[in-house]
Design an enzyme around this catalytic site. Structure first.
Site, PDB file in Angstrom:
ATOM      1  N   LYS A 184      -4.771 -48.549  18.433  1.00  0.00           N
ATOM      2  CA  LYS A 184      -3.925 -48.757  17.260  1.00  0.00           C
ATOM      3  C   LYS A 184      -2.728 -47.820  17.387  1.00  0.00           C
ATOM      4  O   LYS A 184      -2.830 -46.620  17.156  1.00  0.00           O
ATOM      5  CB  LYS A 184      -4.652 -48.461  15.942  1.00  0.00           C
ATOM      6  CG  LYS A 184      -3.844 -49.074  14.777  1.00  0.00           C
ATOM      7  CD  LYS A 184      -4.050 -48.406  13.455  1.00  0.00           C
ATOM      8  CE  LYS A 184      -3.236 -47.191  13.223  1.00  0.00           C
ATOM      9  NZ  LYS A 184      -1.763 -47.389  13.209  1.00  0.00           N
ATOM     10  N   GLU A 260      -6.425 -34.363  18.536  1.00  0.00           N
ATOM     11  CA  GLU A 260      -5.258 -33.547  18.886  1.00  0.00           C
ATOM     12  C   GLU A 260      -4.345 -33.580  17.671  1.00  0.00           C
ATOM     13  O   GLU A 260      -3.738 -34.608  17.370  1.00  0.00           O
ATOM     14  CB  GLU A 260      -4.582 -34.108  20.130  1.00  0.00           C
ATOM     15  CG  GLU A 260      -5.494 -34.004  21.343  1.00  0.00           C
ATOM     16  CD  GLU A 260      -4.894 -34.531  22.629  1.00  0.00           C
ATOM     17  OE1 GLU A 260      -3.795 -35.106  22.599  1.00  0.00           O
ATOM     18  OE2 GLU A 260      -5.545 -34.376  23.674  1.00  0.00           O
ATOM     19  N   CYS A 294       4.346 -31.985  19.263  1.00  0.00           N
ATOM     20  CA  CYS A 294       3.315 -31.134  18.648  1.00  0.00           C
ATOM     21  C   CYS A 294       3.366 -29.725  19.206  1.00  0.00           C
ATOM     22  O   CYS A 294       2.918 -28.780  18.568  1.00  0.00           O
ATOM     23  CB  CYS A 294       1.943 -31.744  18.873  1.00  0.00           C
ATOM     24  SG  CYS A 294       1.574 -31.968  20.619  1.00  0.00           S
ATOM     25  N   GLU A 396       3.452 -27.125   9.165  1.00  0.00           N
ATOM     26  CA  GLU A 396       4.172 -27.828  10.222  1.00  0.00           C
ATOM     27  C   GLU A 396       5.292 -28.675   9.607  1.00  0.00           C
ATOM     28  O   GLU A 396       5.048 -29.448   8.679  1.00  0.00           O
ATOM     29  CB  GLU A 396       3.204 -28.749  10.982  1.00  0.00           C
ATOM     30  CG  GLU A 396       3.853 -29.469  12.143  1.00  0.00           C
ATOM     31  CD  GLU A 396       2.924 -30.488  12.785  1.00  0.00           C
ATOM     32  OE1 GLU A 396       2.351 -31.326  12.063  1.00  0.00           O
ATOM     33  OE2 GLU A 396       2.764 -30.445  14.016  1.00  0.00           O
TER      34      GLU A 396
HETATM   35  P1  NAD Z   1      -0.295 -39.493  11.427  1.00  0.00           P
HETATM   36  O1  NAD Z   1      -1.535 -38.697  11.302  1.00  0.00           O
HETATM   37  O2  NAD Z   1       0.460 -39.824  10.206  1.00  0.00           O
HETATM   38  O3  NAD Z   1      -0.579 -40.887  12.127  1.00  0.00           O
HETATM   39  C1  NAD Z   1      -1.174 -40.961  13.410  1.00  0.00           C
HETATM   40  C2  NAD Z   1      -1.903 -42.276  13.536  1.00  0.00           C
HETATM   41  O4  NAD Z   1      -2.999 -42.289  12.616  1.00  0.00           O
HETATM   42  C3  NAD Z   1      -1.053 -43.494  13.198  1.00  0.00           C
HETATM   43  O5  NAD Z   1      -1.387 -44.525  14.100  1.00  0.00           O
HETATM   44  C4  NAD Z   1      -1.505 -43.832  11.788  1.00  0.00           C
HETATM   45  O6  NAD Z   1      -1.328 -45.179  11.431  1.00  0.00           O
HETATM   46  C5  NAD Z   1      -2.975 -43.479  11.844  1.00  0.00           C
HETATM   47  N1  NAD Z   1      -3.597 -43.183  10.564  1.00  0.00           N
HETATM   48  C6  NAD Z   1      -3.030 -42.650   9.461  1.00  0.00           C
HETATM   49  N2  NAD Z   1      -3.955 -42.501   8.488  1.00  0.00           N
HETATM   50  C7  NAD Z   1      -5.131 -42.955   8.984  1.00  0.00           C
HETATM   51  C8  NAD Z   1      -6.463 -43.081   8.460  1.00  0.00           C
HETATM   52  N3  NAD Z   1      -6.764 -42.680   7.225  1.00  0.00           N
HETATM   53  N4  NAD Z   1      -7.422 -43.601   9.255  1.00  0.00           N
HETATM   54  C9  NAD Z   1      -7.137 -43.987  10.521  1.00  0.00           C
HETATM   55  N5  NAD Z   1      -5.897 -43.912  11.069  1.00  0.00           N
HETATM   56  C10 NAD Z   1      -4.905 -43.395  10.313  1.00  0.00           C
HETATM   57  O7  NAD Z   1       0.609 -38.700  12.474  1.00  0.00           O
HETATM   58  P2  NAD Z   1       2.095 -39.053  12.921  1.00  0.00           P
HETATM   59  O8  NAD Z   1       2.982 -38.755  11.764  1.00  0.00           O
HETATM   60  O9  NAD Z   1       2.104 -40.396  13.549  1.00  0.00           O
HETATM   61  O10 NAD Z   1       2.356 -37.989  14.075  1.00  0.00           O
HETATM   62  C11 NAD Z   1       2.848 -36.719  13.848  1.00  0.00           C
HETATM   63  C12 NAD Z   1       1.726 -35.716  13.803  1.00  0.00           C
HETATM   64  O11 NAD Z   1       0.978 -35.805  15.009  1.00  0.00           O
HETATM   65  C13 NAD Z   1       2.186 -34.282  13.740  1.00  0.00           C
HETATM   66  O12 NAD Z   1       1.356 -33.577  12.853  1.00  0.00           O
HETATM   67  C14 NAD Z   1       1.976 -33.767  15.151  1.00  0.00           C
HETATM   68  O13 NAD Z   1       1.790 -32.383  15.281  1.00  0.00           O
HETATM   69  C15 NAD Z   1       0.756 -34.518  15.549  1.00  0.00           C
HETATM   70  N6  NAD Z   1       0.654 -34.600  17.011  1.00  0.00           N
HETATM   71  C16 NAD Z   1      -0.284 -33.833  17.632  1.00  0.00           C
HETATM   72  C17 NAD Z   1      -0.369 -33.860  19.027  1.00  0.00           C
HETATM   73  C18 NAD Z   1      -1.362 -33.013  19.770  1.00  0.00           C
HETATM   74  O14 NAD Z   1      -1.534 -33.245  20.959  1.00  0.00           O
HETATM   75  N7  NAD Z   1      -2.007 -32.061  19.149  1.00  0.00           N
HETATM   76  C19 NAD Z   1       0.481 -34.677  19.753  1.00  0.00           C
HETATM   77  C20 NAD Z   1       1.422 -35.443  19.071  1.00  0.00           C
HETATM   78  C21 NAD Z   1       1.493 -35.407  17.687  1.00  0.00           C
HETATM   79  O1  6OD Z   2       1.763 -34.014  28.012  1.00  0.00           O
HETATM   80  C1  6OD Z   2       0.726 -34.386  27.474  1.00  0.00           C
HETATM   81  O2  6OD Z   2      -0.223 -34.857  28.091  1.00  0.00           O
HETATM   82  C2  6OD Z   2       0.572 -34.243  26.026  1.00  0.00           C
HETATM   83  N1  6OD Z   2      -0.649 -34.540  25.537  1.00  0.00           N
HETATM   84  C3  6OD Z   2       1.617 -33.899  25.259  1.00  0.00           C
HETATM   85  C4  6OD Z   2       1.559 -33.786  23.852  1.00  0.00           C
HETATM   86  C5  6OD Z   2       2.695 -33.678  23.139  1.00  0.00           C
HETATM   87  C6  6OD Z   2       2.666 -33.640  21.699  1.00  0.00           C
HETATM   88  O3  6OD Z   2       3.528 -34.049  20.970  1.00  0.00           O
END
Ligand code: NAD
Ligand code: 6OD
Length: 492
Positions: A184, A260, A294, A396
């Protein structure tokens, strides 16, 4: 991207059991570049998710599950080749969905999206297991060995910031391990997932081994995945708050979870650092992908003797950023993902001002006088002067913004850097090798860099501590998550 060339708006369908499936309801996909509508997306209802789970289970017990590791890997290599064969299409789709510069999508997102399949296919072929010779009272002994078994059906829920890169970072090890998957993608970035489905179909990945369901979180495809009894593991990248909801939902049938999540990452710059390298690295770690990584540094700590010079130089770097459209080769920073996200980031800019922060640079929304004014652009921003206990320093923001503060000694820097509930990443800049190791090891974070940022060896453990996640992916760690290990004890 906007139409099929005949004036019809492009429609993105779900991919279930090898077929592109329409649904009764579509949602609009709008580009943050200039606010135009680029596609209509078919939102998967519960019945479509059920069909995807059935198709995945059939593939797992059928054509996909019966492949040898080598046959499976050859298909994954073909997927990597297939992405590269349609490289420009993938780049254009990622740029239209996210607004990121073409230079970034073509150097990072799409090449890594392809590379993930090669890397995990290579890795699975050399993976080992444990074996122990055991002594027994009768002197004959026993041999214990473990074997890996896929979970079966894995749900992959991905975010919008690096759509293809982050979804394939999970899909590739899950599929290399033999699972059938249901992806998804974020509702903000549905296009490259749909292109990936076309590639999977064209290279002959068995029907049902890879499925895409489009939609949102609550009461939509996201929730239908996390609550589905036919899905055995869920891997999620996204916000910490969403992780909490998924954890609750997934408890029903005790799914394996890998999370993550968010971060509030520190960068520490010592006075002895290579100044230019530290500026380059910090500017990247604050502004790259409009700060929507992130691993971005949102808290920057600089040793006092170089503090003023560092602030002035980083300010110049922020002010020199060329903000623009993806296809403009001069563009260094695109828009945020959406107007809605811009509201969130702007609210932190307003909060910082309200709390009495010094705005070193930025803090507003740029005006272009052209179609970009309908997009989701925001200024690169640096704040100073806030206490460590303010919301701006604790939460964040996920935009092109940092707060910068001076420190006087190593212990103080370590204490400030670790004063967070998150624990995803850290960066230390110093030419003192011992200090680099010492400070980095003192960081309460999963991913720590010394004198670099976002340098990735995909075999290394990747994940966060505290509110930043559960578990580690990457290399062997990903293969551990995407399989169950079972022990077999043979009496000799
Ligand atoms: P989000 O949590 O809003 O959404 C991520 C995904 O989860 C989307 O596909 C969304 O539709 C789905 N989702 C939302 N609510 C849900 C629920 N209740 N049940 C199941 N699925 C659900 O995150 P975002 O805004 O898309 O991304 C930004 C966030 O992601 C930031 O907080 C960022 O730090 C984090 N992020 C973390 C990493 C990491 O590796 N740690 C990497 C990239 C992004
Ligand atoms: O480089 C990657 O494999 C990785 N997981 C990056 C994550 C970036 C977060 O926004």
């Amino acid at each position: 991207m906007a139409s099929d060339g005949k004036g019809n708006l492009r429609e993105l369908r779900n991919f279930v059991g090898g077929e592109f499936v329409a649904s009764g309801s579509t949602f609009e996909n709008v580009t943050p570049v200039d606010g135009t509508l680029i596609s209509l997306v078919h939102e998967a209802d519960r019945a479509i998710v059920d069909r995807a789970v059935d198709a995945a289970r059939d593939a797992y017990y059928g054509a996909w599950g019966k492949l040898t590791t080598e046959q499976r890997c050859n298909l994954l290599y073909a997927v990597a080749d297939g992405i590269e064969a349609r490289f420009d299409e993938f780049v254009d789709a990622e740029c239209a969905d996210t607004g990121k510069p073409k230079s970034l999508a073509s150097h990072l997102d799409i090449p890594r999206g392809a590379a993930n399949f090669r890397i995990f296919a290579d890795l699975i072929k050399s993976v080992g297991t444990e074996a122990y010779m055991q002594e027994t009272p009768d002197g004959r002994g026993a041999v214990n060995y473990s074997v890996r078994q896929p979970h079966g059906v894995v749900g992959v829920i991905s975010p919008w910031n690096l759509p293809l890169l982050l979804s394939t970072w999970k899909l590739a090890p899950a599929m290399a391990s033999g699972n059938a998957v249901i992806l998804k993608p974020s509702e903000e970035t549905p296009t490259t997932a749909t292109l990936l489905a076309e590639v999977m179909k064209s290279v002959g990945v068995p029907d049902g081994a890879f499925n895409v369901v489009h939609g949102f979180g609550p009461d939509s495809a996201g929730e239908f995945i996390t609550t589905h009894e036919g899905i055995h593991a869920v891997t999620f990248t996204g916000e910490t708050a969403t992780g909490r909801e998924i954890m609750k939902a997934a408890s029903a049938n005790i799914k394996a979870l890998s999370f993550e999540l968010g971060g509030k990452n520190p960068a520490i710059i010592f006075a002895d650092a290579d100044f230019d390298a530290a500026i380059d690295g910090t500017a990247r770690s604050v502004f790259a992908n409009t700060g929507q990584v992130c691993l971005s540094s949102e808290r920057v700590y600089v040793e006092r003797p170089v503090y003023e010079r560092f602030v002035d130089t980083l300010k110049q770097r922020g002010e020199a950023m060329v903000i623009g459209r993806p296809e403009d080769s001069a563009t260094q920073m695109g828009p945020l993902i959406s107007r809605e996200h811009r509201e969130k980031v702007s609210s932190y800019y307003a909060l910082a001002a309200e709390l009495g922060a010094e705005t070193v640079t930025g803090g507003g929304i740029p005006a272009f006088g052209d179609e970009r004014d309908a997009g989701a652009y925001i200024e690169p921003t640096i704040f100073a002067g806030l206490g460590e206990d303010t919301r701006v320093q604790k939460e964040e923001i996920f935009g092109p913004v940092c707060h910068i503060a001076p420190f006087d000694d190593e212990d103080e820097a370590v204490a400030m850097a670790n004063d967070t509930e998150y624990g995803l990443a850290s960066v230390v800049w110093t030419t003192d090798l011992s200090r680099g190791h010492r400070v980095s090891q003192a960081m309460e974070a999963g991913i720590n860099w010394v004198n670099c940022w976002f340098l990735r060896d995909l075999r290394t453990p990747f994940g966060g501590m505290g509110l930043s996640g559960i578990g580690r992916e990457g290399g062997q760690h990903a293969l551990n998550f995407y399989s169950e290990q079972k022990n077999i004890c043979v009496k000799l």
